[in-house]
Scaffold this motif. Structure first.
Motif, PDB file in Angstrom:
ATOM      1  N   GLY B  30       0.790  -1.231   0.000  1.00  0.00           N
ATOM      2  CA  GLY B  30       0.000   0.000   0.000  1.00  0.00           C
ATOM      3  C   GLY B  30       0.816   1.273   0.000  1.00  0.00           C
ATOM      4  N   ALA B  31       2.115   1.155  -0.247  1.00  0.00           N
ATOM      5  CA  ALA B  31       2.960   2.347  -0.155  1.00  0.00           C
ATOM      6  C   ALA B  31       3.861   2.452  -1.370  1.00  0.00           C
ATOM      7  CB  ALA B  31       3.821   2.289   1.106  1.00  0.00           C
ATOM      8  N   VAL B  32       4.292   3.651  -1.637  1.00  0.00           N
ATOM      9  CA  VAL B  32       5.288   3.869  -2.674  1.00  0.00           C
ATOM     10  C   VAL B  32       6.255   4.940  -2.170  1.00  0.00           C
ATOM     11  CG1 VAL B  32       3.891   5.584  -3.883  1.00  0.00           C
ATOM     12  CG2 VAL B  32       5.687   4.358  -5.117  1.00  0.00           C
ATOM     13  N   LEU B  33       7.531   4.713  -2.424  1.00  0.00           N
ATOM     14  CA  LEU B  33       8.530   5.709  -2.061  1.00  0.00           C
ATOM     15  C   LEU B  33       8.370   6.885  -3.020  1.00  0.00           C
ATOM     16  CD1 LEU B  33      10.975   6.680  -0.469  1.00  0.00           C
ATOM     17  CD2 LEU B  33      12.419   5.197  -1.867  1.00  0.00           C
ATOM     18  N   GLY B  34       7.871   7.993  -2.492  1.00  0.00           N
ATOM     19  CA  GLY B  34       7.460   9.101  -3.352  1.00  0.00           C
ATOM     20  C   GLY B  34       8.542  10.115  -3.630  1.00  0.00           C
ATOM     21  N   GLY B  35       9.696   9.942  -3.031  1.00  0.00           N
ATOM     22  CA  GLY B  35      10.772  10.878  -3.316  1.00  0.00           C
ATOM     23  C   GLY B  35      11.662  11.098  -2.110  1.00  0.00           C
ATOM     24  N   ILE B  36      12.824  11.655  -2.404  1.00  0.00           N
ATOM     25  CA  ILE B  36      13.844  11.875  -1.373  1.00  0.00           C
ATOM     26  C   ILE B  36      14.350  13.300  -1.492  1.00  0.00           C
ATOM     27  CG2 ILE B  36      16.216  11.273  -0.692  1.00  0.00           C
ATOM     28  CD1 ILE B  36      15.545   8.374  -1.707  1.00  0.00           C
ATOM     29  N   TRP B  37      14.484  13.951  -0.337  1.00  0.00           N
ATOM     30  CA  TRP B  37      15.218  15.213  -0.290  1.00  0.00           C
ATOM     31  C   TRP B  37      16.363  15.038   0.676  1.00  0.00           C
ATOM     32  CZ3 TRP B  37      16.473  18.228   3.921  1.00  0.00           C
ATOM     33  CH2 TRP B  37      17.115  19.447   3.625  1.00  0.00           C
ATOM     34  N   ASP B  38      17.482  15.682   0.401  1.00  0.00           N
ATOM     35  CA  ASP B  38      18.623  15.593   1.314  1.00  0.00           C
ATOM     36  C   ASP B  38      19.390  16.905   1.240  1.00  0.00           C
ATOM     37  OD1 ASP B  38      21.107  14.832   2.650  1.00  0.00           O
ATOM     38  OD2 ASP B  38      20.450  12.763   2.361  1.00  0.00           O
ATOM     39  N   ASP B  39      19.852  17.372   2.400  1.00  0.00           N
ATOM     40  CA  ASP B  39      20.648  18.614   2.389  1.00  0.00           C
ATOM     41  C   ASP B  39      22.039  18.371   1.819  1.00  0.00           C
ATOM     42  OD1 ASP B  39      21.429  17.109   4.574  1.00  0.00           O
ATOM     43  OD2 ASP B  39      21.838  18.856   5.843  1.00  0.00           O
ATOM     44  N   VAL B  40      22.408  17.085   1.673  1.00  0.00           N
ATOM     45  CA  VAL B  40      23.615  16.743   0.915  1.00  0.00           C
ATOM     46  C   VAL B  40      23.116  16.163  -0.411  1.00  0.00           C
ATOM     47  CG1 VAL B  40      25.719  15.357   0.870  1.00  0.00           C
ATOM     48  CG2 VAL B  40      24.864  16.261   3.049  1.00  0.00           C
ATOM     49  N   PRO B  41      23.055  16.985  -1.479  1.00  0.00           N
ATOM     50  CA  PRO B  41      22.383  16.555  -2.714  1.00  0.00           C
ATOM     51  C   PRO B  41      22.953  15.269  -3.290  1.00  0.00           C
ATOM     52  CG  PRO B  41      22.843  18.913  -2.775  1.00  0.00           C
ATOM     53  CD  PRO B  41      23.528  18.381  -1.559  1.00  0.00           C
ATOM     54  N   GLU B  42      24.267  15.093  -3.229  1.00  0.00           N
ATOM     55  CA  GLU B  42      24.850  13.885  -3.815  1.00  0.00           C
ATOM     56  C   GLU B  42      24.315  12.641  -3.108  1.00  0.00           C
ATOM     57  OE1 GLU B  42      27.373  16.170  -2.104  1.00  0.00           O
ATOM     58  OE2 GLU B  42      26.473  17.406  -3.669  1.00  0.00           O
ATOM     59  N   ARG B  43      24.232  12.727  -1.778  1.00  0.00           N
ATOM     60  CA  ARG B  43      23.731  11.579  -1.006  1.00  0.00           C
ATOM     61  C   ARG B  43      22.278  11.286  -1.375  1.00  0.00           C
ATOM     62  NH1 ARG B  43      24.599  12.574   5.113  1.00  0.00           N
ATOM     63  NH2 ARG B  43      22.836  13.980   4.820  1.00  0.00           N
ATOM     64  N   GLY B  44      21.478  12.348  -1.489  1.00  0.00           N
ATOM     65  CA  GLY B  44      20.072  12.173  -1.836  1.00  0.00           C
ATOM     66  C   GLY B  44      19.899  11.641  -3.248  1.00  0.00           C
ATOM     67  N   GLN B  45      20.689  12.139  -4.177  1.00  0.00           N
ATOM     68  CA  GLN B  45      20.593  11.674  -5.562  1.00  0.00           C
ATOM     69  C   GLN B  45      20.981  10.209  -5.678  1.00  0.00           C
ATOM     70  OE1 GLN B  45      22.931  14.751  -7.349  1.00  0.00           O
ATOM     71  NE2 GLN B  45      21.128  15.862  -8.093  1.00  0.00           N
ATOM     72  N   GLN B  46      22.048   9.860  -4.961  1.00  0.00           N
ATOM     73  CA  GLN B  46      22.502   8.466  -4.999  1.00  0.00           C
ATOM     74  C   GLN B  46      21.424   7.541  -4.447  1.00  0.00           C
ATOM     75  OE1 GLN B  46      26.159   7.747  -2.863  1.00  0.00           O
ATOM     76  NE2 GLN B  46      25.920   5.529  -3.104  1.00  0.00           N
ATOM     77  N   ALA B  47      20.793   7.969  -3.327  1.00  0.00           N
ATOM     78  CA  ALA B  47      19.737   7.142  -2.727  1.00  0.00           C
ATOM     79  C   ALA B  47      18.540   7.055  -3.665  1.00  0.00           C
ATOM     80  CB  ALA B  47      19.330   7.721  -1.374  1.00  0.00           C
ATOM     81  N   ALA B  48      18.195   8.164  -4.309  1.00  0.00           N
ATOM     82  CA  ALA B  48      17.047   8.167  -5.221  1.00  0.00           C
ATOM     83  C   ALA B  48      17.289   7.214  -6.386  1.00  0.00           C
ATOM     84  CB  ALA B  48      16.791   9.581  -5.731  1.00  0.00           C
ATOM     85  N   THR B  49      18.521   7.185  -6.871  1.00  0.00           N
ATOM     86  CA  THR B  49      18.855   6.251  -7.947  1.00  0.00           C
ATOM     87  C   THR B  49      18.759   4.815  -7.460  1.00  0.00           C
ATOM     88  OG1 THR B  49      20.351   7.896  -8.865  1.00  0.00           O
ATOM     89  CG2 THR B  49      20.655   5.615  -9.603  1.00  0.00           C
ATOM     90  N   GLN B  50      19.371   4.583  -6.284  1.00  0.00           N
ATOM     91  CA  GLN B  50      19.413   3.210  -5.759  1.00  0.00           C
ATOM     92  C   GLN B  50      18.014   2.682  -5.474  1.00  0.00           C
ATOM     93  OE1 GLN B  50      22.096   2.770  -2.464  1.00  0.00           O
ATOM     94  NE2 GLN B  50      21.506   0.626  -2.099  1.00  0.00           N
ATOM     95  N   TYR B  51      17.133   3.552  -4.948  1.00  0.00           N
ATOM     96  CA  TYR B  51      15.799   3.087  -4.552  1.00  0.00           C
ATOM     97  C   TYR B  51      14.723   3.492  -5.562  1.00  0.00           C
ATOM     98  CZ  TYR B  51      18.360   1.937  -0.382  1.00  0.00           C
ATOM     99  OH  TYR B  51      19.295   1.409   0.473  1.00  0.00           O
TER     100      TYR B  51
END
Lengths: 329, 332
Positions: B30-51
């Motif tokens: 019943g859930a979907v990962l709807g997005g990621i924000w991170d104050d360290v953009p590289e970390r957030g982008q990497q996680a968004a790609t991975q997940y």
């Protein structure tokens, strides 16, 4: 060497059995006001005389040394009398019920010039001895947190003296004293201690307490004693350090256990085995008696026993007052 | 994307638990990962790609695109992110500890109340079946009256910002007091009345405490101890750590070892024993319960208030460790 045992309970029998395995040692007498049948039987096997009072064995010129294995509050008088009678002495832990008693005992043995050993047997349990050695060698790096627990059911003895706090000092002086002593051996002097527990709660047949110690070195220790389990006997030891962690658990490390089919009308009983050719009580007496005969000094001194008692009494004080106890440098 | 799926955002991948939430969200129907924000953009982008989700460069845009959000930042950032979620009207599940000061925790609770937004605290250990069985045993009287509780939440040092007093708000005591604190309150339904604590830095060359010990008193004089130390050797220990409780009562004793369900692996390649856990996924159970409450507009299963009470024990423990005196709770 001719030895008399003062006291006729469980520990008297343990010591008698151990002494029977040390060459050149004879148990010549056992003395107590009341002597249970199990102890009478051991005395018969060893050819030891039975006496109704400690004074009788202290008066015997053929007794070289005595082992005092009586209720805690009686150690003081018996040890001082034995010292005045010129006997070498081995006394069960805890040293005494009060610090004043303990100090008087050490003064008496010093004055009489007799040797005095105290049965802090946990130092002779191989896993505790190994842990102390590893810490001393620096294998753990900087010691961080030690955790020492010791739990059993409430001790059941004929006159229920363990239940009398004024006689036994409860679980703190009878059980936790072992781990206070070991922790001092491993980590040195204590700076501060805080404890809480059931000791003064007036619960019949239950006692348990927990203490936090900070050592002068900066290491920490958690020490717990309990007489509130339904049955069994369990000890755990863990020490963390900057270079590693050691732990031991008497239930997990037991080399043999049985689970017996229930007998008609009785529950099944789990029976752990000691699993050592020479148990820690025998190792302890070998070292202490070796010293009495002119061998090297034992790993536990009377002063160590007094310091362990000081920690135990401080824990009782902390439980009673709700405040930590700080020790002068 | 089916419209009945709740869209869940994650604010920051700073916390070591963030990847587990992302994995769990992929497993929950019943859930979907709807997005990621991170104050360290590289970390957030990497996680968004991975997940396999969207990286939002703007936190407010993430908040505008999701039904609920998980805050998994450094501890110090919890207040700011929770307040942003409240302002955006987005129910927010906050990583533990809820906050590193009482003022922050109170501000977070008040902001969410004022906005009518649900605030939850991530205490997944409540979802352990073993914990729930212990709770039933205690509350049904199976153990009689509880006499004493010996608890541990020991672990390896997580590294990174966990060793930064500014970002973490403390060390091992801040990190590892709150799980057991929450269990004590939840199982025994009592509040803390006092704590005495020692804290020290003995295992690592870091600027925060890496070990400590707590003696705790709860309503009615119930006594407990807690070891929150980062005392498991990082290279040698077979797992990350533990959550344990030994309970003695007038009717018997119980031993809880929440993460005992492991396959022991003796692999030559690794050179040390590994414990591969096979117990339930507690993060998933936590998120499912949280999402169920959001869906039904029910109160959060584990509230901000629960988070505050647990954090308060850690804060009082630090006060005790500094003064060498017992500290009464609640803190005024």
């Amino acid at each position: 060497m001719r030895i008399a045992i003062i006291g006729a309970g469980t520990m008297a029998r343990v010591h008698a059995a151990a002494l029977s395995r040390i060459a050149g040692v004879t148990v010549v007498a056992i003395a107590a006001g009341e002597i249970p049948l199990a102890t009478v039987e051991i005395a018969r096997q060893l050819g030891a005389d039975l006496h109704a009072s400690a004074a009788d064995v202290l008066a015997r010129s053929d007794v070289d040394a005595v082992i005092v294995a009586t209720p805690t509050d009686t150690h003081h008088t018996l040890v001082i009398e034995a010292a005045r009678a010129g006997k070498q002495i081995i006394c069960e832990k805890p040293l005494a019920r009060t610090l004043e008693q303990g100090e008087a005992m050490l003064a008496a043995v010093a004055e009489a010039g007799v040797k005095f050993g105290v049965g802090h047997v946990v130092r002779y349990f191989p896993e505790y001895a190994a842990a102390q050695t590893m810490i001393a060698r620096g294998e753990l790096g900087t010691p961080g947190v030690a955790r020492l627990t010791r739990g059993a059911g409430f001790p059941q003895v004929a006159d229920n003296w363990y239940a009398d706090l004024q006689r036994s000092g409860g679980v703190v002086l009878d059980m936790m004293i072992h781990d206070f002593d070991w922790a001092r051996w491993a980590f040195g002097p204590v700076e501060r201690l805080h404890a809480q527990g059931l000791t003064f709660s007036g619960r019949a047949g239950k006692d348990a307490a927990m203490a936090i110690l900070r050592f002068r070195s900066g290491a920490l220790a958690y020490i717990e004693g309990s007489w509130s389990y339904p049955s069994g006997f369990r000890t755990t030891l863990e020490v963390s350090g900057s270079a590693g962690l050691i732990r031991a658990d008497n239930q997990k490390n037991s080399p043999l256990s049985f689970e017996l089919a229930p007998q008609a009308g009785a529950a099944g009983v789990a029976v752990p085995s000691g699993g050592l050719v020479e148990d820690p009580y025998l190792l302890q007496l070998r070292e202490l008696i070796g010293w009495l005969r002119g061998g090297p000094s034992p790993r536990v001194t009377g002063e160590d026993a007094l310091e362990a008692l000081r920690l135990g009494l401080a824990a009782l004080q902390s439980i009673r007052t709700g405040q930590p106890v700080t020790f002068a440098a | 994307m089916p419209s009945d799926r709740l869209r869940v955002g994650i604010i920051s991948f700073a916390h070591v638990h963030a990847p587990a939430y992302a994995v769990a969200l992929h497993q929950i129907p019943g859930a979907v990962l709807g997005g990621i924000w991170d104050d360290v953009p590289e970390r957030g982008q990497q996680a968004a790609t991975q997940y396999e989700t969207t990286f939002f460069a703007d936190r407010e845009l993430l908040l505008a695109s999701v039904d609920t959000v998980i805050v998994a930042s450094e501890n110090r950032g919890h207040r700011e992110h929770v307040l942003a979620a409240a302002a955006a009207g987005v129910p927010v599940l906050c990583e533990k500890p809820l906050a590193t000061t009482l003022a922050d925790a109170q501000a977070m609770i008040q902001a969410c109340e004022a906005a009518g937004v649900a605030l939850g605290t991530a205490f997944p250990v409540r979802y352990s079946a073993a914990v729930q069985s212990l709770r039933t045993a205690v509350q049904s009287g199976l153990l009689g009256e509880t006499l004493m509780i010996r608890a541990t939440n020991r672990g390896t040092y997580p590294g990174g910002w966990f060793g930064d007093p500014e970002l973490a708000g403390g060390g091992a005591l801040m990190d590892h007091t709150v799980h057991v604190a929450d269990l004590l309150r939840w199982i025994w339904q009592r509040e803390f009345t006092q704590v005495y604590a020692e804290a020290a830095t003995r295992h690592h060359e870091i600027a925060v405490d890496d070990c400590g010990l707590l003696l705790i008193t709860l309503d009615g004089g119930l006594i407990a101890s807690l070891d929150p130390s980062w005392s498991r050797p990082v290279n040698a220990f077979p797992t990350w750590g533990d959550v344990t409780m030994e309970v003695t009562g007038t009717g018997g004793a119980a031993n809880l070892d929440v993460f005992a369900q492991n396959v022991e692996f003796f692999g030559n390649a690794r050179g040390r024993t590994e414990w591969r856990g096979w117990g339930d996924n507690l993060d998933r159970l936590l998120l499912e319960d949280w999402l169920g409450a959001i869906r039904e507009n029910a109160p959060p299963p584990i509230s901000g208030w629960d988070g505050l009470r647990a954090a308060e024990l850690a804060l009082a423990a630090y006060r005790s460790a500094a003064t060498h005196l017992p500290v009464a709770l609640p803190l005024s």
